[in-house]
Design an enzyme around this catalytic site. Structure first.
Site, PDB file in Angstrom:
ATOM      1  N   GLY A 161       0.818  -1.213   0.000  1.00  0.00           N
ATOM      2  CA  GLY A 161       0.000   0.000   0.000  1.00  0.00           C
ATOM      3  C   GLY A 161       0.850   1.260   0.000  1.00  0.00           C
ATOM      4  CD  GLU A 194      -4.673   0.152  -5.549  1.00  0.00           C
ATOM      5  OE1 GLU A 194      -5.584  -0.549  -5.111  1.00  0.00           O
ATOM      6  OE2 GLU A 194      -4.419   1.278  -5.091  1.00  0.00           O
ATOM      7  CB  ILE A 238       3.904   0.966   7.435  1.00  0.00           C
ATOM      8  CG1 ILE A 238       3.592   1.710   8.743  1.00  0.00           C
ATOM      9  CG2 ILE A 238       4.239  -0.495   7.730  1.00  0.00           C
ATOM     10  CD1 ILE A 238       2.377   1.190   9.490  1.00  0.00           C
ATOM     11  N   GLY A 287      -8.110  -0.313  -3.321  1.00  0.00           N
ATOM     12  CA  GLY A 287      -7.875  -1.694  -3.725  1.00  0.00           C
ATOM     13  C   GLY A 287      -7.615  -2.626  -2.566  1.00  0.00           C
ATOM     14  CG  ASN A 327      -8.068   8.769   1.875  1.00  0.00           C
ATOM     15  OD1 ASN A 327      -7.322   8.358   2.745  1.00  0.00           O
ATOM     16  ND2 ASN A 327      -8.123  10.048   1.546  1.00  0.00           N
ATOM     17  N   GLY A 339       2.157   4.961   2.019  1.00  0.00           N
ATOM     18  CA  GLY A 339       2.424   5.447   3.368  1.00  0.00           C
ATOM     19  C   GLY A 339       3.783   5.020   3.881  1.00  0.00           C
TER      20      GLY A 339
END
Lengths: 531, 531
Positions: free
Chosen positions: A285, A310, A289, A404, A400, A287
């Site tokens: 994802g 993505e 992390i 996905g 948000n 961010g």
């Protein structure tokens, strides 16, 4: 067309003469009265790249100059988020009636949370198919065409046959172009021509669908362009504005701890024979992390790693440069300004180690399951029985959208969620526990998650019953301040539910959100005194 | 082997001589000391058909005769449910330590809800892959083989090469056979030989997976048998006990009303061009509403209809007989005793209009999405924002498990849930509203459901924002007695959340389960006086 519009840049990028003859300015289009209140509109763009830069700003100028706030409203469909600045400006001007299926931007979000703008999120793999299926235009007959009044699409080139070469994202643009009655193309001559980087396929309709033949992350089965019917193109406009991206989020101690726990898990899974030495294709994802995990892999023991995701972010550049990342497939490259500069410098090396696909492919359950993807995402909170909330703060406030996350977490071979164990409030530096009795909104169910991680530890819940999961999650993942509170909850709930023979997943329904209510109260912390 | 075991029946069904030499009785196997406390065991079977009838009962006899209650415990893995009688007897005798991933049976359910038996549900498409991946045997190294100590499998024949011809279900049997160290085969000579009805494929492991090539419901891509290594077979036992099924649930006024609303929707979707005239392949759950829908289709206007589902029930026989159903694919045929009699009489006509596949195929997201399945399932409750609870009564008490509901509802082209608007309690004939503010357990999220139906009406929530959905669902689907209660909730919650700018999906977290708590109280009804 005024000949002053025919720049060297535009001549080199638009290879179809009939489209060069449609070269115009957006002000001419606006003044022609083309844009009407209530139009359904699709834009290109995904996670802040590849969106149109000229038309949306010109329309906002027009509304502001003519005091048309709230009088020129559009339904806006985009693969995911575009530029927060532009969408916020539209939201402020009352130019958005509906916005599907994902968004970013402070003003836009506030308007959504006041129900001034209608918004619904949707799995990003499904959104383009629902659009084509007419699920956003239920009053219209027929199956495919002309669902949208206009598509506004950024291109980095137009081919001899009038097809569109996108820029740094594909997203839902292929389906948006197919669904539109009219098309406006913004050709960005400031960006490099991205030709060759994309692999575009168009969704077919049941019962006329075929297997998607992708078997490896680097398989190409489509075209390098988005098919486009030139007769629908009403304007070609030159753009010289780059994607407005932000700097990448800094990694901190917490994100490094989480990344290390996940890298240890990978080593363990390889040792146990459940993962091959090169791992399985990774989804990661956005961010800090995610950045720390990819950063850790760039310096880690695994080689020939593949990525099926993505969005590609800055730390992937190290991952490639350190010769650990063999190939990446995504639907957008969302680099920081410095990252884009590096990316263009590495272009010759990277162009054969990266492909961008539409989001109906990058997020396809079929492919994610076939490739055995390892999915990693950050939720808002997860609960003791391993459900997760990715969308609504305290159950009500949209952040948000689901994006996905569910496409990947449901269908991956190994599904991992990671979050700091706490977040600060105004009154308490650890006022919010990201481990709660029950998620205040559930986007991912207990059937979908294998591994839950915070900086406190990692809970591997595969094969466990709900009560076994709860003990493990509280004691591995919760912050030490919240462990006794959560253990109390579990123990009291278990006793109460056992009394009525209903203790498969013990809860106290009248108190289950007490921690959430407490943080919303003036106490502003989830640290409650008692249950 | 005693020669008295070599009956004409068994000789005609077991075509491999080396397996005939393993013909024995289950008591001989039990007395040999093969079964040990703590074993991991897999059975064939799915929704009450195709399960082993001899071994489980003989083991229960053995435990009862020797007072071994609670001293001979097994972990039990089956594709879905088997016979409630047998599993209840095992539960009563303390013979089950763990039971995954679906169950049926009053005693078993009670033991699960007292946490005496560990249970976790799982999407039925994923369970076999998780088993093969070693997710239920995390302490074992290696990838595929010997996860289970023994598989106990019913066959209706054994081929020349020792492969297994199943009976009325496939379920997870292919993967259970592959995962077992030892195999016991019960050859049922009372049932007809089902040879030719099945299409069996074995899951491959990422990164070695290929596209599943099924493109039509009647495509066959596998074998007619379950591959089986004869060297692992430790016993072949003759069985003459038929599947013990129950009569099909009677249709009532409520289920007919719901079925009619759904048939009207289908006609509307055909008119609007969103469904072809023969519809798209149907998935239909179990129960009286599903029966009424299929019954309605058997007498309805649609011809050449296809079915892609989990379980075939009695009303499908009319559907075929009336020449409306072209072809059906499922993982089991779960007829009533009278239905099985009719099925065997129609065998010659039906055998080319039906195929049974493993549950990893019947419930495959890849195929469900490719075929554009129309999914229809009954939940326990759904909420005003279109989440659904399929598993836990009042959030805590496990009913049966998620089964395949999420495989279908997430991936279908059109996802429909249907339930009566209320259910009775002891004190109030409409004491439970199946439309609630927030589901007490969430298995299907708002991103997954298109159409919600009760006997009161049908809510088509495609393309709507959460608050739009809530108004529609309350006013179309809720019982008139609950409409004002739910509208009050929505209005108060909206006002409260609007004040703090958090009204995308308005809730009052401290009161959200007040209706549930009220039904659990001595009032025993969800009809609360006020919020």
């Amino acid at each position: 067309m005024a000949s002053r519009l025919l720049t060297e840049g535009i001549k080199s990028r638009v290879r179809r003469p009939s489209l060069l003859s449609k070269l115009t300015t957006i002000n001419d289009v606006i003044e022609s009265g083309f844009f009407k209140d209530g139009m359904r509109m699709g834009w290109s763009g995904f996670t802040g790249v590849g969106y149109p830069k000229i038309t949306p700003n010109a329309l906002a100028d027009y509304v502001e100059k003519n005091n048309l706030q709230g009088k020129l409203k559009f339904d806006l469909y985009v693969g995911a988020s575009t530029s927060a600045e532009v969408e916020d400006r539209w939201a402020k001007n009352g130019m958005i009636a509906r916005r599907y299926p994902y968004q970013l931007g402070r003003v836009l979000r506030n308007e959504i949370n006041k129900n001034h703008i209608k918004f619904a999120d949707k799995h990003l793999s499904e959104f383009p198919l629902d659009l084509l299926s007419g699920y956003y235009t239920l009053e219209k007959k027929g199956n495919v065409m002309e669902k949208l009044d206009v598509a506004i699409v950024e291109a980095t080139a137009i081919t001899e046959r009038g097809n569109i070469i996108p820029g740094a994202s594909v997203g839902a643009t292929p389906e948006i172009v197919q669904s539109a009655s009219k098309i406006i193309i913004e050709v960005n001559t400031e960006l490099p021509n991205f030709e060759g980087l994309h692999d575009i396929t168009l969704g077919k309709f049941a019962p006329y669908k075929f297997p998607n033949l992708i078997q490896r992350v680097d398989d190409r089965i489509g075209t390098t362009y988005i098919p486009c019917d030139s007769e629908k193109v009403i304007a070609v406009i030159e753009s010289k504005i780059p994607d407005h991206t932000s700097d990448s989020e800094p990694q901190d101690d917490t994100s490094h701890k989480i990344a290390n726990l996940i890298l240890e898990l990978f080593e363990h899974e390889v040792t146990m024979g459940r993962l091959p030495p090169q791992l399985l294709p990774l989804q990661s994802g956005v961010g800090n992390i995610a950045n720390a995990i990819i950063g850790g892999l760039a310096d880690g023991p695994f080689t020939d790693v593949e990525v099926w995701t993505e969005v590609i972010q800055d730390t992937f550049l190290d991952f490639w440069e350190h010769h650990k990342l063999a190939f990446a497939s995504a639907t957008s490259v969302g680099f920081s300004p410095a990252g884009f500069k590096r990316f263009y410098e590495m272009w010759n090396e990277l162009k054969d180690r990266l492909v961008l696909r539409g989001q109906s492919v990058s997020n396809s359950p079929e492919i994610i399951r076939r490739l055995g993807v390892i999915a990693m995402n950050t939720p808002i909170e997860f609960d003791i029985y391993s459900h997760a909330n990715s969308t609504h703060v305290c159950g009500t406030k949209m952040l948000n959208g689901i994006g996905g996350s569910a496409d990947f977490l449901r269908n991956s071979k190994l599904s991992i969620i990671h979050t700091p164990s706490t977040r600060p409030t105004k009154k308490d530096p650890i006022g919010i526990s990201c481990v709660v009795p029950m998620c205040s909104h559930i986007d991912h169910t207990e059937h979908d998650l294998d591994i839950l991680v915070t900086e406190q530890g990692l809970a591997d819940v595969r094969g466990l019953s709900p009560i076994e999961r709860a003990h493990l999650i509280i004691n591995k993942c919760a912050h030490p301040e919240y462990r006794p509170i959560l253990n109390d909850y579990l123990n009291i709930a278990e006793k109460e539910c056992m009394n009525i023979g209903a203790a498969h997943e013990p809860h106290m329904l009248d108190k289950v959100f007490k921690m959430h209510s407490n943080v919303l109260s003036e106490k502003n912390t989830m640290r409650i005194d008692s249950w």
